[in-house]
Design an enzyme around this catalytic site. Structure first.
Site: not given
Length: 226
Positions: A136, A154
């Site tokens: 991420k 997220d």
């Protein structure tokens, strides 16, 4: 690790947006905010990398308060290494997991100096080898710092991708792969930020702001608020 969804949202995967709905969805978000930006404060690829690494399980507001002070004294890998773990810890102790984050920021700074001449690499594999940097974080850096059409999933993006029927998936990686597959190329550069902002301010976790949603008619969520 999979991100759990509220029970009433677990069944949303069968309600999937059509390609035309997805195109219209992003066209409206683009019209409302043509140049979305991260809410993390940074001024270089390195300070972006550090800010994103510090943002895990912390709010952007909290991270910005810490990095405003941290970057005033150390905004390069060399300066961060010179500051040391203890010095970093003192500047970020207001955010969650600050002990481990201080160690990681110091270690990744050392690695950047030793392996990359103090520069942040424009390469996913190299980024993910840095301490405290996962997929991420690497996706955010590649997208924001280098303009790559990546998708960092997220909790906000995971939630709304399932809730709206945009890109249903049981894991963040499954959602990421699906989003990259279905989002038209012309929207990929900013799609990450449009989705985060939509999830943060409109399609909230507990009580979505459906009456104020610009894409309400495209959404397949059956529990819309009045």
């Amino acid at each position: 690790m999979p991100c759990p969804l509220p029970e009433k949202e677990n069944a949303m995967s069968s309600l999937v947006m059509t390609p035309s709905e997805i195109t219209e969805f992003f066209a409206r978000l683009e019209a409302a905010n043509p140049e979305p930006e991260t809410e993390l404060n940074f001024h270089s690829p390195y300070t972006l990398l550090v800010a994103v690494a510090l943002s895990a399980q912390s709010t952007d507001i909290g991270v910005n308060k810490a990095t405003d002070k941290l970057f005033a004294v150390a905004d390069t890998p060399a300066a961060m290494v010179a500051l040391g773990v203890e010095g970093i810890r003192e500047h970020i102790k207001t955010i969650g997991l600050y002990n481990n984050k201080a160690k990681n920021v110091h270690a990744l700074s050392v690695m950047l100096m030793e392996l990359h001449g103090g520069e942040v690499p424009k390469d996913r594999a190299a980024l993910e080898k840095l301490p405290g940097v996962g997929r991420k974080t690497a996706n955010v850096v590649l997208n924001v710092a280098f303009g790559e059409p990546t998708m960092a999933v997220d909790t906000h993006i995971f939630r709304i991708s399932n809730r709206l029927g945009l890109a249903p998936g049981k894991t963040p990686r499954a959602v990421e792969d699906r989003l990259v597959e279905v989002i038209p190329d012309q929207f990929m550069r900013h799609a990450h930020h449009w989705l985060i902002l939509h999830g943060r301010y409109i399609c909230k976790a507990r009580t979505p702001e459906c009456p104020h949603c610009p894409v309400r008619d495209l959404c397949h969520y059956p529990h819309k608020t009045a």
